[in-house]
Design a protein around this motif. Sequence first.
Motif, short mmCIF file in Angstrom:
data_model
loop_
_atom_site.label_atom_id
_atom_site.label_comp_id
_atom_site.label_asym_id
_atom_site.label_seq_id
_atom_site.Cartn_x
_atom_site.Cartn_y
_atom_site.Cartn_z
N VAL A 282 8.41 0.27 -5.16
CA VAL A 282 7.93 1.72 -5.46
C VAL A 282 6.64 2.02 -6.65
O VAL A 282 5.98 0.84 -6.39
CB VAL A 282 8.89 1.84 -7.25
CG1 VAL A 282 10.24 2.18 -6.97
CG2 VAL A 282 8.62 0.62 -8.47
N CYS A 283 6.25 3.22 -6.29
CA CYS A 283 5.19 3.57 -6.36
C CYS A 283 5.40 3.80 -7.84
O CYS A 283 5.73 4.76 -8.79
CB CYS A 283 4.07 4.33 -5.90
SG CYS A 283 2.68 4.78 -5.68
N LYS A 284 4.16 4.24 -9.24
CA LYS A 284 3.67 4.61 -9.78
C LYS A 284 3.73 6.44 -9.91
O LYS A 284 3.50 7.51 -10.73
CB LYS A 284 2.61 4.78 -10.63
CG LYS A 284 2.52 3.39 -11.72
CD LYS A 284 1.13 3.07 -12.02
CE LYS A 284 1.53 1.73 -13.12
NZ LYS A 284 -0.15 0.71 -12.90
N CYS A 285 3.31 6.52 -8.70
CA CYS A 285 3.33 8.23 -8.18
C CYS A 285 5.10 8.91 -8.18
O CYS A 285 4.41 9.84 -7.67
CB CYS A 285 2.27 8.07 -6.96
SG CYS A 285 3.20 7.64 -5.60
N GLY A 286 5.40 8.06 -7.92
CA GLY A 286 6.57 8.23 -7.73
C GLY A 286 7.51 7.45 -6.00
O GLY A 286 9.03 7.82 -6.31
N LEU B 71 0.66 -1.70 0.13
CA LEU B 71 0.42 -0.32 -0.05
C LEU B 71 1.21 1.60 0.23
O LEU B 71 1.97 1.64 0.86
CB LEU B 71 -0.93 0.06 1.25
CG LEU B 71 -1.32 1.32 1.40
CD1 LEU B 71 -2.67 1.50 0.48
CD2 LEU B 71 -2.62 0.99 2.91
N CYS B 72 0.61 1.74 -1.02
CA CYS B 72 2.08 3.29 -1.02
C CYS B 72 1.27 4.48 0.03
O CYS B 72 -0.28 4.40 0.31
CB CYS B 72 1.20 3.79 -2.55
SG CYS B 72 2.54 5.26 -2.30
N GLU B 73 2.75 4.42 0.75
CA GLU B 73 2.41 5.12 1.94
C GLU B 73 1.75 6.49 1.94
O GLU B 73 1.14 7.39 2.50
CB GLU B 73 4.14 5.71 2.31
CG GLU B 73 3.49 5.09 4.20
CD GLU B 73 5.05 5.40 4.91
OE1 GLU B 73 5.16 5.94 5.75
OE2 GLU B 73 6.02 4.98 3.92
N LYS B 74 2.62 6.94 0.23
CA LYS B 74 1.71 8.51 -0.05
C LYS B 74 0.91 8.17 -0.83
O LYS B 74 0.49 9.57 -0.22
CB LYS B 74 3.44 8.92 -1.42
CG LYS B 74 3.56 10.42 -1.61
CD LYS B 74 4.67 11.08 -2.04
CE LYS B 74 4.82 12.04 -2.48
NZ LYS B 74 4.81 12.50 -3.74
N CYS B 75 0.97 7.76 -2.32
CA CYS B 75 -0.16 8.26 -2.98
C CYS B 75 -1.80 7.21 -2.06
O CYS B 75 -2.55 7.38 -2.30
CB CYS B 75 -0.27 8.26 -4.32
SG CYS B 75 -0.10 6.10 -4.74
N GLY B 76 -1.35 7.07 -1.17
CA GLY B 76 -2.60 5.52 -1.42
C GLY B 76 -3.50 4.62 -1.47
O GLY B 76 -4.01 3.74 -1.28
ZN LIG Z 1 1.97 5.87 -4.77
#
Ligand SMILES: [Zn+2]
Length: 504
Positions: free
Chosen positions: A187-191, A164-169
Motif C-alpha cells: 500500500v502507498c501513502k498516495c492510497g 516502487l508505487c505504480e501510481k505516484c512513482g
Molecule cells: Zn503511491
Amino acid sequence: MFWADALVKDLSGPQRVSTGISPSGPIHIGNMREILTGDLLYKAIAKRELEADFIYLCDDMDPLRKVYPFLSREYEKYVGYPLKNIPAPEGSGKYSDYYLDPFVRVMKEANIPARVIKTSDLYDSGMLAQACDIAINNRDKIKEILETVSGRKIEGDFYPYEPLCEKCGRINTTTVVSYSYPYAEYVCKCGYHGFADVRRAEGKMPWRVEWPAKWFALKVTVEPFGKDHGAPGGSYDTGKRIAREVFGIDPPVPLIYERIILKGKGAMHSSTGLAIAASEIMEVIPPDLLRYMIARVNPGRHIDFDPGMGILALADELEKLQDAYFGNRKGLDEDQTAMVEYSLVNRDRKPYPVDFRHLVTLVQIYRTEDEILRAVRMSATSDFVEADFRKEIEYAKRWLERYAPDSVKFRILPVDHAVEVNDNDRAILAEFMKDIDAMPWNSESIHNKVYEIAEKFKISPESVFTLFYRIFIGKDRGPRLGYFLFNLGRDFVEERIRNVISGH
Ligand SMILES: [Zn+2]
C-alpha cells in the motif's frame, strides 16, 4: 609492503572488486577515492595473477532524498522518485545518467577499467530476485540483526523490500503488507494498493540489505568503502552479519578509506554543494598525478586536497619518483616503486617531457603551443609523444586559469619597460652581462652564475633572484630562475638587462 599489495597478499581464487555510488549529485573528487582505491586493489590482484574483475555499481534506484542546493525548486515533486526516473537538470536525459556520464569519461581518462553496472538493471534482469526472496523470507532474522547491531528499534511489521508505487512513482512511501514470490503486495501513502514483482525493477531492498544482497548475487570478494559505512553499528557491520546468517556467504574483504578534505573548506559532500566535480578536476590534473595523489596516502588517513599550490608540490614529488623509476631506481624503496607503477597510466614511459611546474612557467612565457613544443624539443632529453604533451599543456593552462595562486602567475615585462635600479643593482647586472655570451645557456649554468655573483658581492642568492624577478616580471618572486631565463632566451635577457642598466 605497499598498502594495496598488503591487502590482497593472502587472497586466493577468482576475485571481484566492487565499488559504487548513488548518483544523486555531481560525482566529486572525494568520490574518486572510492574508485581509485578499488582500481589499485584490482591491479594489485591482477599483479598476483589471480583472476580479477572490477565493477562500479551506479545505484540509480535510490530515491531523491531532498531538493539539494544545486537543484531548482521544481525538483520538490520528484522527492522519493528513483533517480533513474527523474529528468536531468539539463538536456533530455535521466537524472542519474546526467551525473554518472561525466564520471565514466573520467574513469576512461584515468585508466580505470571498471565495468559500470546500474542497480536498476540488476533488479530488472532478475539478478537480485533470489536475494530479494531470501531477504523477505528471513525478514525477522534481518530485523533482529539490524536492531541488535545498529541499536535502532524498527517499529511495526518489517519487510526488507521497498516497492516502487505504480501510481505516484515514489519508492519511499510504500509499505509491504504481504509477500508470495515473486510478488510483494503493498500500500502507498498516495492510497494506491498494488503488487511489485521482485524479478523486475519494481522495487528495491533498503541499503543495509541491498548491500549484502549484491555481495551475494555478484560474488563480491573485495570492497573499499567510506568510513560512514564502516563505523561501528554501520552498514558494513550489519551487512556482514546478514551476509553470513541470511545469505550464507562470507562478506568481502573490507577496506575503509578516509575522506578527501578540500583545503580550507572541509570534507566534500555532493549534497551540500561543497565539492569539486571529478570531471572538472580532471581537466586540470593529469591522470597520473590524480592516481598518485590517492596511492601515496594510506586509505586510513584523510587526504588534504589543495587544488592550488598543493598540485605543484604533488607534481614535484611525483616527478622526482618518476625520474628515479625511469632512471636507475636508486633510492626508491618498495613502496615508492609501487606508487609510481600504480599511478602510471602508461607503464612504458615517463608521461611528459617537462614537469608540471616548469610547464606552468612555459605557458606563461610563450604565446602558442607550437612555440612551447619547439622550446621543449630543444631541451628534451628523451623522445615524447606530442599528442600527450599537448594534453599536458592544456592541463597547465587550465590549472593556471582556475586554481593557480597569484604567486605563480606572471607576465613578462616588455624589453624596454622602465625599472628603477640602484648602483649596486647595476653592478650585479653588469657582472652577469660580463659572462653572458661565453657561458653555456642552460638552466644549470644560469643558476650557478647567480650563486657565484652572490658570493662575490657577499649578498644572499635570494636578493639576486629578487633583482632578476623585478626586472623581468615586476615581482619579488617568480619561477625557478635558471629555467626561466633559459626559456626567455639569451638575446632577450641580454637586451632587457642592457636596457635596465642604461636606464632606458
Ligand atoms: Zn503511491
